[in-house]
Design a protein around this motif. Structure first.
Motif, PDB file in Angstrom:
ATOM      1  N   THR A  52     -12.069  53.487  69.369  1.00 20.22           N
ATOM      2  CA  THR A  52     -10.667  53.864  69.207  1.00 20.22           C
ATOM      3  C   THR A  52     -10.319  54.863  70.301  1.00 20.22           C
ATOM      4  N   PRO A  53      -9.356  54.561  71.162  1.00 20.60           N
ATOM      5  CA  PRO A  53      -9.020  55.498  72.242  1.00 20.60           C
ATOM      6  C   PRO A  53      -8.667  56.873  71.693  1.00 20.60           C
ATOM      7  N   PRO A  54      -9.244  57.916  72.245  1.00 15.86           N
ATOM      8  CA  PRO A  54      -8.978  59.268  71.731  1.00 15.86           C
ATOM      9  C   PRO A  54      -7.713  59.869  72.316  1.00 15.86           C
ATOM     10  N   HIS A  55      -7.178  60.839  71.623  1.00 13.54           N
ATOM     11  CA  HIS A  55      -6.158  61.691  72.230  1.00 13.54           C
ATOM     12  C   HIS A  55      -6.871  62.669  73.150  1.00 13.54           C
ATOM     13  N   ILE A  56      -6.339  62.845  74.346  1.00 10.47           N
ATOM     14  CA  ILE A  56      -6.935  63.759  75.315  1.00 10.47           C
ATOM     15  C   ILE A  56      -5.941  64.878  75.593  1.00 10.47           C
ATOM     16  N   MET A  57      -6.449  66.110  75.610  1.00  8.75           N
ATOM     17  CA  MET A  57      -5.602  67.274  75.866  1.00  8.75           C
ATOM     18  C   MET A  57      -6.260  68.141  76.931  1.00  8.75           C
ATOM     19  N   ARG A  58      -5.433  68.856  77.676  1.00 10.24           N
ATOM     20  CA  ARG A  58      -5.950  69.879  78.566  1.00 10.24           C
ATOM     21  C   ARG A  58      -6.483  71.031  77.706  1.00 10.24           C
ATOM     22  N   ARG A  59      -7.606  71.620  78.139  1.00 13.09           N
ATOM     23  CA  ARG A  59      -8.115  72.774  77.398  1.00 13.09           C
ATOM     24  C   ARG A  59      -7.133  73.938  77.489  1.00 13.09           C
ATOM     25  N   SER A  60      -6.471  74.035  78.621  1.00 18.04           N
ATOM     26  CA  SER A  60      -5.385  74.999  78.773  1.00 18.04           C
ATOM     27  C   SER A  60      -4.412  74.463  79.811  1.00 18.04           C
TER      28      SER A  60
ATOM     29  N   ARG B 280      -3.956  61.566  63.471  1.00 18.18           N
ATOM     30  CA  ARG B 280      -5.386  61.327  63.660  1.00 18.18           C
ATOM     31  C   ARG B 280      -6.210  62.537  63.218  1.00 18.18           C
ATOM     32  N   VAL B 281      -5.707  63.733  63.495  1.00 14.80           N
ATOM     33  CA  VAL B 281      -6.414  64.948  63.061  1.00 14.80           C
ATOM     34  C   VAL B 281      -6.541  64.974  61.546  1.00 14.80           C
ATOM     35  N   ARG B 282      -5.474  64.612  60.855  1.00 15.85           N
ATOM     36  CA  ARG B 282      -5.513  64.609  59.388  1.00 15.85           C
ATOM     37  C   ARG B 282      -6.494  63.568  58.857  1.00 15.85           C
ATOM     38  N   GLN B 283      -6.798  62.583  59.695  1.00 16.43           N
ATOM     39  CA  GLN B 283      -7.783  61.559  59.329  1.00 16.43           C
ATOM     40  C   GLN B 283      -9.196  61.947  59.739  1.00 16.43           C
ATOM     41  N   GLY B 284      -9.335  63.116  60.384  1.00 15.49           N
ATOM     42  CA  GLY B 284     -10.653  63.607  60.750  1.00 15.49           C
ATOM     43  C   GLY B 284     -11.046  63.430  62.196  1.00 15.49           C
ATOM     44  N   ALA B 285     -10.104  63.029  63.067  1.00 12.23           N
ATOM     45  CA  ALA B 285     -10.415  62.804  64.481  1.00 12.23           C
ATOM     46  C   ALA B 285      -9.790  63.908  65.331  1.00 12.23           C
ATOM     47  N   ILE B 286     -10.634  64.744  65.906  1.00  9.94           N
ATOM     48  CA  ILE B 286     -10.163  65.854  66.733  1.00  9.94           C
ATOM     49  C   ILE B 286      -9.913  65.361  68.166  1.00  9.94           C
ATOM     50  N   PRO B 287      -8.848  65.831  68.839  1.00  9.25           N
ATOM     51  CA  PRO B 287      -8.589  65.407  70.219  1.00  9.25           C
ATOM     52  C   PRO B 287      -9.732  65.797  71.152  1.00  9.25           C
ATOM     53  N   VAL B 288      -9.880  65.041  72.219  1.00  3.35           N
ATOM     54  CA  VAL B 288     -10.855  65.354  73.263  1.00  3.35           C
ATOM     55  C   VAL B 288     -10.210  66.344  74.225  1.00  3.35           C
ATOM     56  N   LEU B 289     -10.857  67.474  74.426  1.00  2.00           N
ATOM     57  CA  LEU B 289     -10.360  68.448  75.385  1.00  2.00           C
ATOM     58  C   LEU B 289     -10.996  68.157  76.744  1.00  2.00           C
ATOM     59  N   ASP B 290     -10.154  67.982  77.735  1.00  2.00           N
ATOM     60  CA  ASP B 290     -10.613  67.506  79.034  1.00  2.00           C
ATOM     61  C   ASP B 290     -11.348  68.591  79.816  1.00  2.00           C
ATOM     62  N   VAL B 291     -12.630  68.325  80.092  1.00  5.64           N
ATOM     63  CA  VAL B 291     -13.413  69.212  80.952  1.00  5.64           C
ATOM     64  C   VAL B 291     -13.988  68.414  82.120  1.00  5.64           C
ATOM     65  N   GLY B 292     -13.258  67.388  82.552  1.00  2.81           N
ATOM     66  CA  GLY B 292     -13.675  66.573  83.675  1.00  2.81           C
ATOM     67  C   GLY B 292     -13.605  65.082  83.431  1.00  2.81           C
TER      68      GLY B 292
END
Length: 379
Positions: free
Chosen positions: A199-207, A258-270
């Motif tokens: 399942t494609p994840p949500h990706i976020m910038r760490r900051s 997705r978070v409420r379903q237990g899937a935390i976003p991927v924080l981009d570190v590269g």
């Protein structure tokens, strides 16, 4: 044991257990922390070397002791371990290592009985289970798994990319662990790195422009789910490139849903950069093995030399408390933090969730709430 009565027993000398012990001590309640390993912070000691906290140093400290500024804004794994050692010493926490509790029962005096290794039988008026979600590595029962001729390991066994230089590696699982291990391999000389995505994840910038994503997560926690989903979608389009041409499309389901379903976003570190440079190749989910080959969900067959399964963990609570009726179908506690299940009074759980606002922050808040609840029940 402490002289001022039978102590509260806390299972697990990780951040949650140590924070709860400190919060209890602040209220004058004695506690002893039981740890199956030989030192505090056992799970942090076994994580891969590259790992850093995705939450800021200031927002990750436990009650009563800041994380040293010298550790930087994004604290490294080794410094987290060092901080936990300092924390236990600072609060003079009583930690009994080498003690594994394998079953809890309630006796006729409404005390908890802890059955532990070595024939130990301990009693306690209250118990806090802080062994956490990352207790037992989970390796899916893929068909053909046992006959795979390449190297197959769980992500918990991965430390550094050095052993995989020049090799063809398939990382299974596109959560934060899988994404970061794939990035570590791609940046450090693996011959080929593929990332199997179900399942494609949500990706976020760490900051973004110095603003940590954790702060946004804290601010959004009490907003309507649909509103946060729409806000997150706009932010993702504005701050991150579309990776669909590279095989990693944007998710169909909203981020907070997705978070409420237990899937935390991927924080981009590269990850984003490595995918765009085609150093990481997203592929379909792994379905089975056939000798030296791995069969993917879209029918493609590949021949990786190494498969690293970032497929999560199980809580390991079934044997400990499964007979008490306090777990859900996933093996997680039905009651968490200061709340206790009606069938198990004075039995608290902490660290069995993946909050979007940061695990260490929530452990800190939980510790104070649990200590308050135990103190209230004692009077």
């Amino acid at each position: 044991m402490p002289e001022n009565g039978t102590p509260v027993h806390i299972l697990g000398a990780g951040p949650g257990g140590l924070a709860t012990a400190a919060a209890l001590r602040e209220r004058g309640i004695s506690a002893v922390v039981l740890e199956r390993a030989d030192a505090v912070g056992a799970s942090w000691r076994s994580h891969y070397d590259r790992l850093h906290l995705h939450t800021t140093r200031a927002a990750s400290a436990l009650p009563g002791l800041p994380i040293p500024r010298a550790y930087g804004r994004w604290v490294a794994r080794a410094d987290v371990v060092r901080y936990l050692e300092q924390y236990a010493a600072h609060h003079r926490t009583e930690v009994a290592t080498g003690v594994e509790v394998y079953r809890l029962e309630r006796d006729e005096n409404d005390q908890w009985v802890l059955h532990a290794n070595g024939g130990r039988r301990l009693t306690s008026p209250a118990v806090v289970v802080a062994t956490g979600c990352n207790h037992t590595p989970h390796l899916p029962p893929w068909p053909g798994r046992d006959t795979f001729t390449g190297d197959l390991l769980h992500a918990s066994a991965y430390r550094t990319p050095a052993p995989y230089a020049g090799k063809d590696v398939l990382v299974v699982g596109a959560g934060n662990t899988g994404a970061e291990i794939a990035t570590d391999l791609a940046e450090s000389g693996a011959g080929r790195v593929r990332l199997a995505v179900r399942t494609p994840p949500h990706i976020m910038r760490r900051s973004t422009l110095g603003w940590p994503s954790q702060r946004s997560a804290i601010l959004c926690r009490r907003l309507p789910v649909g509103l946060v989903d729409r806000m997150a979608a706009r932010l993702a389009k504005a701050s991150l490139p579309d990776l669909s041409p590279y095989g990693l499309p944007r998710p169909d389901t909203g981020l907070y849903t997705r978070v409420r379903q237990g899937a935390i976003p991927v924080l981009d570190v590269g990850l984003v950069s490595a995918v765009r440079q085609r150093r990481i190749e997203p592929v379909a989910a792994l379905e089975s093995f056939e000798g030296a080959k791995a069969v993917l969900a879209d029918g493609e067959t590949i021949s990786p030399e190494v498969v690293i399964a970032a497929t999560g963990y199980r809580t390991g609570l079934d044997e400990l408390v499964g007979h008490l009726g306090v777990l859900d179908t996933r093996g997680r506690p039905l009651a968490h933090g200061p709340r206790t299940h009606p069938s198990a009074p004075a039995l608290h759980f902490t660290g069995f969730s993946y909050p979007i606002s940061g695990t260490l922050r929530e452990l800190r808040l939980d510790a104070a709430r649990i200590a308050k609840a135990i103190a209230k029940a004692a009077h």
